[in-house]
Design a protein around this motif. Structure first.
Motif, PDB file in Angstrom:
ATOM      1  N   GLN A  60     -10.163 -21.138 -21.458  1.00 14.10           N
ATOM      2  CA  GLN A  60     -11.287 -20.530 -22.168  1.00 14.10           C
ATOM      3  C   GLN A  60     -10.705 -19.750 -23.332  1.00 14.10           C
ATOM      4  O   GLN A  60      -9.770 -18.975 -23.152  1.00 14.10           O
ATOM      5  CB  GLN A  60     -12.077 -19.595 -21.264  1.00 14.10           C
ATOM      6  N   ALA A  61     -11.239 -19.982 -24.531  1.00 14.46           N
ATOM      7  CA  ALA A  61     -10.697 -19.339 -25.721  1.00 14.46           C
ATOM      8  C   ALA A  61     -11.795 -18.568 -26.441  1.00 14.46           C
ATOM      9  O   ALA A  61     -12.937 -19.024 -26.526  1.00 14.46           O
ATOM     10  CB  ALA A  61     -10.085 -20.374 -26.654  1.00 14.46           C
ATOM     11  N   ARG A  62     -11.429 -17.401 -26.941  1.00  8.69           N
ATOM     12  CA  ARG A  62     -12.331 -16.580 -27.751  1.00  8.69           C
ATOM     13  C   ARG A  62     -12.019 -16.903 -29.204  1.00  8.69           C
ATOM     14  O   ARG A  62     -10.947 -16.582 -29.704  1.00  8.69           O
ATOM     15  CB  ARG A  62     -12.090 -15.108 -27.461  1.00  8.69           C
ATOM     16  N   ILE A  63     -12.957 -17.560 -29.882  1.00  8.57           N
ATOM     17  CA  ILE A  63     -12.779 -17.982 -31.265  1.00  8.57           C
ATOM     18  C   ILE A  63     -13.473 -16.961 -32.161  1.00  8.57           C
ATOM     19  O   ILE A  63     -14.671 -16.728 -32.038  1.00  8.57           O
ATOM     20  CB  ILE A  63     -13.369 -19.387 -31.506  1.00  8.57           C
ATOM     21  N   MET A  64     -12.700 -16.374 -33.062  1.00  6.86           N
ATOM     22  CA  MET A  64     -13.222 -15.328 -33.937  1.00  6.86           C
ATOM     23  C   MET A  64     -13.952 -15.927 -35.137  1.00  6.86           C
ATOM     24  O   MET A  64     -13.646 -17.020 -35.598  1.00  6.86           O
ATOM     25  CB  MET A  64     -12.065 -14.446 -34.431  1.00  6.86           C
ATOM     26  N   SER A  65     -14.931 -15.164 -35.648  1.00  5.17           N
ATOM     27  CA  SER A  65     -15.647 -15.540 -36.858  1.00  5.17           C
ATOM     28  C   SER A  65     -14.669 -15.514 -38.021  1.00  5.17           C
ATOM     29  O   SER A  65     -13.780 -14.672 -38.015  1.00  5.17           O
ATOM     30  CB  SER A  65     -16.779 -14.545 -37.080  1.00  5.17           C
ATOM     31  N   PRO A  66     -14.709 -16.392 -38.951  1.00  8.04           N
ATOM     32  CA  PRO A  66     -15.742 -17.296 -39.442  1.00  8.04           C
ATOM     33  C   PRO A  66     -15.684 -18.703 -38.863  1.00  8.04           C
ATOM     34  O   PRO A  66     -16.226 -19.623 -39.458  1.00  8.04           O
ATOM     35  CB  PRO A  66     -15.504 -17.315 -40.943  1.00  8.04           C
ATOM     36  N   TYR A  67     -15.020 -18.923 -37.738  1.00 13.01           N
ATOM     37  CA  TYR A  67     -15.022 -20.198 -37.012  1.00 13.01           C
ATOM     38  C   TYR A  67     -14.523 -21.359 -37.885  1.00 13.01           C
ATOM     39  O   TYR A  67     -15.112 -22.428 -37.908  1.00 13.01           O
ATOM     40  CB  TYR A  67     -16.412 -20.533 -36.480  1.00 13.01           C
ATOM     41  N   ALA A  68     -13.426 -21.168 -38.598  1.00 18.94           N
ATOM     42  CA  ALA A  68     -12.911 -22.170 -39.534  1.00 18.94           C
ATOM     43  C   ALA A  68     -12.563 -23.488 -38.857  1.00 18.94           C
ATOM     44  O   ALA A  68     -12.809 -24.553 -39.399  1.00 18.94           O
ATOM     45  CB  ALA A  68     -11.700 -21.619 -40.271  1.00 18.94           C
ATOM     46  N   LYS A  69     -11.987 -23.446 -37.656  1.00 18.59           N
ATOM     47  CA  LYS A  69     -11.550 -24.670 -36.989  1.00 18.59           C
ATOM     48  C   LYS A  69     -12.532 -25.168 -35.948  1.00 18.59           C
ATOM     49  O   LYS A  69     -12.239 -26.096 -35.211  1.00 18.59           O
ATOM     50  CB  LYS A  69     -10.185 -24.426 -36.321  1.00 18.59           C
ATOM     51  N   LEU A  70     -13.716 -24.568 -35.868  1.00 24.61           N
ATOM     52  CA  LEU A  70     -14.710 -24.912 -34.855  1.00 24.61           C
ATOM     53  C   LEU A  70     -15.909 -25.596 -35.511  1.00 24.61           C
ATOM     54  O   LEU A  70     -16.405 -25.138 -36.534  1.00 24.61           O
ATOM     55  CB  LEU A  70     -15.159 -23.638 -34.140  1.00 24.61           C
ATOM     56  N   ALA A  71     -16.348 -26.701 -34.926  1.00 19.32           N
ATOM     57  CA  ALA A  71     -17.497 -27.438 -35.450  1.00 19.32           C
ATOM     58  C   ALA A  71     -18.424 -27.829 -34.316  1.00 19.32           C
ATOM     59  O   ALA A  71     -17.980 -28.212 -33.240  1.00 19.32           O
ATOM     60  CB  ALA A  71     -17.040 -28.681 -36.190  1.00 19.32           C
ATOM     61  N   LYS A  72     -19.735 -27.729 -34.575  1.00 20.68           N
ATOM     62  CA  LYS A  72     -20.741 -28.112 -33.596  1.00 20.68           C
ATOM     63  C   LYS A  72     -20.899 -29.627 -33.602  1.00 20.68           C
ATOM     64  O   LYS A  72     -20.865 -30.265 -34.642  1.00 20.68           O
ATOM     65  CB  LYS A  72     -22.083 -27.468 -33.953  1.00 20.68           C
ATOM     66  N   LEU A  73     -21.059 -30.207 -32.412  1.00 21.40           N
ATOM     67  CA  LEU A  73     -21.262 -31.662 -32.301  1.00 21.40           C
ATOM     68  C   LEU A  73     -22.728 -31.989 -32.286  1.00 21.40           C
ATOM     69  O   LEU A  73     -23.570 -31.239 -31.966  1.00 21.40           O
ATOM     70  CB  LEU A  73     -20.602 -32.196 -31.026  1.00 21.40           C
TER      71      LEU A  73
END
Length: 73
Positions: A60-73
């Motif tokens: 489980q990872a806490r991804i900080m804003s601005p979520y540069a490497k995270l994308a919604k599917l």
């Protein structure tokens, strides 16, 4: 060529349009997401405007804003 470290500012006297700012990414609990390093996961908790907690199966990872490497599917 490399990208400059600092974003250029727009001058009011410029004949060109100012750069368009993108709206911040919005996630909801249960959303399926993909991360550049961790792979596929599901959002399990949201700290509004600060971070999201994502379950990637093995971690489980806490991804900080601005979520540069995270994308919604």
């Amino acid at each position: 060529m490399t990208k400059p470290a600092v974003a250029r500012r727009h001058l009011p006297s410029s004949p060109f349009k100012p750069p368009v700012s993108r709206p911040p990414k919005q996630f909801a609990t249960g959303d399926r997401v993909t991360h550049d390093e961790h792979g596929l996961g599901r959002v399990i908790c949201i700290e509004e405007g600060i971070a999201v907690l994502v379950d990637f199966g093995s971690l489980q990872a806490r991804i900080m804003s601005p979520y540069a490497k995270l994308a919604k599917l």
